[in-house]
Design a protein around this motif. Structure first.
Motif, PDB file in Angstrom:
ATOM      1  N   VAL A  33      38.381  48.109  45.857  1.00 57.39           N
ATOM      2  CA  VAL A  33      37.056  48.694  46.094  1.00 57.39           C
ATOM      3  C   VAL A  33      36.375  47.889  47.192  1.00 57.39           C
ATOM      4  O   VAL A  33      36.752  46.744  47.456  1.00 57.39           O
ATOM      5  CB  VAL A  33      36.180  48.697  44.818  1.00 57.39           C
ATOM      6  N   ALA A  34      35.374  48.504  47.804  1.00 60.58           N
ATOM      7  CA  ALA A  34      34.656  47.818  48.885  1.00 60.58           C
ATOM      8  C   ALA A  34      33.158  48.026  48.710  1.00 60.58           C
ATOM      9  O   ALA A  34      32.717  49.139  48.411  1.00 60.58           O
ATOM     10  CB  ALA A  34      35.093  48.362  50.241  1.00 60.58           C
ATOM     11  N   PRO A  35      32.384  46.975  48.900  1.00 56.23           N
ATOM     12  CA  PRO A  35      30.933  47.122  48.812  1.00 56.23           C
ATOM     13  C   PRO A  35      30.396  47.923  49.994  1.00 56.23           C
ATOM     14  O   PRO A  35      31.045  48.051  51.033  1.00 56.23           O
ATOM     15  CB  PRO A  35      30.429  45.682  48.857  1.00 56.23           C
ATOM     16  N   ALA A  36      29.200  48.453  49.816  1.00 53.80           N
ATOM     17  CA  ALA A  36      28.544  49.201  50.891  1.00 53.80           C
ATOM     18  C   ALA A  36      28.091  48.273  52.002  1.00 53.80           C
ATOM     19  O   ALA A  36      28.024  48.667  53.168  1.00 53.80           O
ATOM     20  CB  ALA A  36      27.354  49.976  50.327  1.00 53.80           C
ATOM     21  N   LEU A  37      27.799  47.021  51.643  1.00 57.96           N
ATOM     22  CA  LEU A  37      27.252  46.072  52.604  1.00 57.96           C
ATOM     23  C   LEU A  37      27.609  44.659  52.160  1.00 57.96           C
ATOM     24  O   LEU A  37      27.651  44.379  50.964  1.00 57.96           O
ATOM     25  CB  LEU A  37      25.720  46.215  52.634  1.00 57.96           C
ATOM     26  N   ILE A  38      27.882  43.815  53.125  1.00 61.90           N
ATOM     27  CA  ILE A  38      28.018  42.381  52.863  1.00 61.90           C
ATOM     28  C   ILE A  38      26.921  41.709  53.678  1.00 61.90           C
ATOM     29  O   ILE A  38      26.832  41.896  54.888  1.00 61.90           O
ATOM     30  CB  ILE A  38      29.408  41.848  53.246  1.00 61.90           C
ATOM     31  N   PRO A  40      24.622  38.748  55.522  1.00 61.07           N
ATOM     32  CA  PRO A  40      25.026  37.637  56.392  1.00 61.07           C
ATOM     33  C   PRO A  40      25.455  36.395  55.595  1.00 61.07           C
ATOM     34  O   PRO A  40      26.275  35.619  56.059  1.00 61.07           O
ATOM     35  CB  PRO A  40      23.773  37.359  57.219  1.00 61.07           C
ATOM     36  N   GLY A  41      24.936  36.250  54.396  1.00 64.16           N
ATOM     37  CA  GLY A  41      25.321  35.126  53.540  1.00 64.16           C
ATOM     38  C   GLY A  41      26.590  35.367  52.738  1.00 64.16           C
ATOM     39  O   GLY A  41      26.995  34.531  51.938  1.00 64.16           O
ATOM     40  N   GLY A  42      27.215  36.537  52.925  1.00 61.98           N
ATOM     41  CA  GLY A  42      28.479  36.836  52.254  1.00 61.98           C
ATOM     42  C   GLY A  42      28.346  37.481  50.886  1.00 61.98           C
ATOM     43  O   GLY A  42      29.324  37.608  50.157  1.00 61.98           O
ATOM     44  N   GLN A  43      27.140  37.920  50.535  1.00 65.95           N
ATOM     45  CA  GLN A  43      26.918  38.557  49.241  1.00 65.95           C
ATOM     46  C   GLN A  43      27.164  40.064  49.356  1.00 65.95           C
ATOM     47  O   GLN A  43      26.716  40.698  50.303  1.00 65.95           O
ATOM     48  CB  GLN A  43      25.478  38.321  48.775  1.00 65.95           C
ATOM     49  N   ALA A  44      27.858  40.617  48.368  1.00 70.67           N
ATOM     50  CA  ALA A  44      28.131  42.054  48.358  1.00 70.67           C
ATOM     51  C   ALA A  44      26.936  42.814  47.810  1.00 70.67           C
ATOM     52  O   ALA A  44      26.257  42.352  46.894  1.00 70.67           O
ATOM     53  CB  ALA A  44      29.356  42.345  47.503  1.00 70.67           C
ATOM     54  N   ARG A  45      26.693  43.980  48.380  1.00 70.30           N
ATOM     55  CA  ARG A  45      25.705  44.916  47.870  1.00 70.30           C
ATOM     56  C   ARG A  45      26.424  46.248  47.687  1.00 70.30           C
ATOM     57  O   ARG A  45      27.152  46.697  48.564  1.00 70.30           O
ATOM     58  CB  ARG A  45      24.517  45.071  48.827  1.00 70.30           C
ATOM     59  N   TRP A  46      26.200  46.854  46.543  1.00 66.44           N
ATOM     60  CA  TRP A  46      26.958  48.030  46.138  1.00 66.44           C
ATOM     61  C   TRP A  46      26.090  49.261  45.992  1.00 66.44           C
ATOM     62  O   TRP A  46      25.000  49.191  45.445  1.00 66.44           O
ATOM     63  CB  TRP A  46      27.633  47.756  44.793  1.00 66.44           C
ATOM     64  N   ASP A  47      26.605  50.388  46.439  1.00 66.01           N
ATOM     65  CA  ASP A  47      26.059  51.706  46.129  1.00 66.01           C
ATOM     66  C   ASP A  47      26.855  52.157  44.907  1.00 66.01           C
ATOM     67  O   ASP A  47      28.056  52.430  45.007  1.00 66.01           O
ATOM     68  CB  ASP A  47      26.277  52.632  47.325  1.00 66.01           C
ATOM     69  N   VAL A  48      26.232  52.199  43.755  1.00 62.14           N
ATOM     70  CA  VAL A  48      26.957  52.447  42.505  1.00 62.14           C
ATOM     71  C   VAL A  48      27.638  53.814  42.514  1.00 62.14           C
ATOM     72  O   VAL A  48      28.776  53.940  42.039  1.00 62.14           O
ATOM     73  CB  VAL A  48      26.040  52.269  41.280  1.00 62.14           C
TER      74      VAL A  48
END
Length: 64
Positions: A33-38, A40-48
């Motif tokens: 799976v891939a997050p919607a956004l990473i 700049p600090g390397g944290q994943a953000r997900w569109d559920v």
């Protein structure tokens, strides 16, 4: 991104799909799976909704 869905951190996304945070991280590390956004600090953000679609597609590939 879904119209009514915000981008959420990994722990929240995992909770919304009913798995442990570490499980979602492992799936991401394995390229399942891939997050919607990473950030700049390397944290994943997900569109559920998108994450659920990715998982549904994986299940369909595995059963075909």
């Amino acid at each position: 991104m879904s119209e009514n869905e915000e981008l959420v951190p990994t722990g929240t996304a995992a909770q919304r799909i009913g798995v442990h945070r570490g499980t979602l991280v492992r799936w991401w590390q394995r390229g399942l799976v891939a997050p919607a956004l990473i950030t700049p600090g390397g944290q994943a953000r997900w569109d559920v909704d998108n994450l659920k679609r990715q998982l549904r597609d994986l299940r369909e590939e595995g059963s075909g």
